[in-house]
Design an enzyme around this catalytic site. Sequence first.
Site, mmCIF file in Angstrom:
data_model
loop_
_atom_site.group_PDB
_atom_site.id
_atom_site.type_symbol
_atom_site.label_atom_id
_atom_site.label_comp_id
_atom_site.label_asym_id
_atom_site.label_seq_id
_atom_site.Cartn_x
_atom_site.Cartn_y
_atom_site.Cartn_z
ATOM 1 C CG ASN A 16 -2.162 -0.854 0.977
ATOM 2 O OD1 ASN A 16 -3.062 -0.460 0.229
ATOM 3 N ND2 ASN A 16 -2.198 -2.036 1.565
ATOM 4 N NE ARG A 66 -3.327 0.246 23.437
ATOM 5 C CZ ARG A 66 -4.314 1.069 23.113
ATOM 6 N NH1 ARG A 66 -4.378 1.564 21.897
ATOM 7 N NH2 ARG A 66 -5.241 1.406 23.980
ATOM 8 C CG MET A 91 0.019 -5.254 11.435
ATOM 9 S SD MET A 91 -1.516 -5.166 10.478
ATOM 10 C CE MET A 91 -2.281 -6.697 10.990
ATOM 11 C CG ASN A 107 -6.516 1.096 9.226
ATOM 12 O OD1 ASN A 107 -5.350 0.775 8.944
ATOM 13 N ND2 ASN A 107 -7.421 0.209 9.595
ATOM 14 C CG HIS A 109 -9.958 -3.678 7.755
ATOM 15 N ND1 HIS A 109 -9.128 -4.288 8.685
ATOM 16 C CD2 HIS A 109 -11.017 -4.501 7.596
ATOM 17 C CE1 HIS A 109 -9.686 -5.429 9.079
ATOM 18 N NE2 HIS A 109 -10.827 -5.572 8.432
ATOM 19 C CB SER A 136 -13.184 -0.278 4.623
ATOM 20 O OG SER A 136 -14.192 -1.251 4.426
ATOM 21 C CG ASP A 145 -9.989 -2.649 11.714
ATOM 22 O OD1 ASP A 145 -9.050 -1.888 11.443
ATOM 23 O OD2 ASP A 145 -9.827 -3.867 11.907
HETATM 24 C C1 GRF Z 1 -3.314 -4.743 3.961
HETATM 25 O O1 GRF Z 1 -4.205 -5.722 3.490
HETATM 26 C C2 GRF Z 1 -3.973 -3.850 4.977
HETATM 27 O O2 GRF Z 1 -5.312 -3.633 4.724
HETATM 28 C C3 GRF Z 1 -3.839 -4.659 6.230
HETATM 29 O O3 GRF Z 1 -2.536 -5.196 6.158
HETATM 30 C C4 GRF Z 1 -2.192 -5.344 4.776
HETATM 31 C C5 GRF Z 1 -0.895 -4.608 4.565
HETATM 32 O O4 GRF Z 1 -0.338 -4.897 3.314
HETATM 33 N N1 GRF Z 1 -4.084 -3.860 7.398
HETATM 34 P P1 GRF Z 1 0.929 -4.110 2.781
HETATM 35 O O5 GRF Z 1 1.972 -4.106 3.893
HETATM 36 O O6 GRF Z 1 0.503 -2.720 2.418
HETATM 37 O O7 GRF Z 1 1.391 -4.901 1.596
#
Ligand code: GRF
Length: 206
Positions: A16, A66, A91, A107, A109, A136, A145
Amino acid sequence: MAEYRIAVLASGEGTNLQALIDQVHTAGRGRIVLVASDKVGSGAVKRAVNAGIPALTLPPCPGEGRTAFHRRLAVQIRDVQPDLVVLAGYMRLLPGEFIAQLAPIINVHPSLLPAFPGLDAPAQAIAGGVKTSGCSVHLVDEGMDTGPIILQRPVPVLPGDSAESLHNRIKEAEHQALVDVCLAFAQGRVDRQGEINLTEEIANED
Ligand code: GRF
């Protein structure tokens, strides 16, 4: 117009992030000013370094809670004065004080929220027997989320799909949705409640 400044938090592979690098940062439509990862050796940090983007690996200290960890992280993020913070495969749940200091935070998801929040959303979709899942992009609040949804894209679940094959297809949808939302933020087309104006995008690109 001043450059729109984006900070990205990522824990994993960083596909991403790569979409944002290619279609926002390198395209000159916004500037990724920092990529921060809580995981040593993450693909995301490697991708940032390859693109010449400032990158930071900041894992929690042993026994660090945290809130304390995110206080340290918030100092680093505030330092680069982002207009938008993007969780691209980050995460961890963010504490309220982090969100209050750094909003807006979004975010991405891999499900059509509110269906299948939390971990392993594609596996949850397969187990749930749904015909359609998707992705989303939402504003981040303190829940898992749960923040207001900005944009969703459906992805069909195909016969014989595994969690992995479905997730790979969902990720392609995620990449475009995340780019679309970041560009909308950069162009002032998302309000504080997460309402997005998609129609104006076409007018702005003329
Ligand atoms: C994605 O599917 C995102 O929605 C989820 O973790 C994955 C991360 O993928 N939270 P990347 O590290 O961007 O390849």
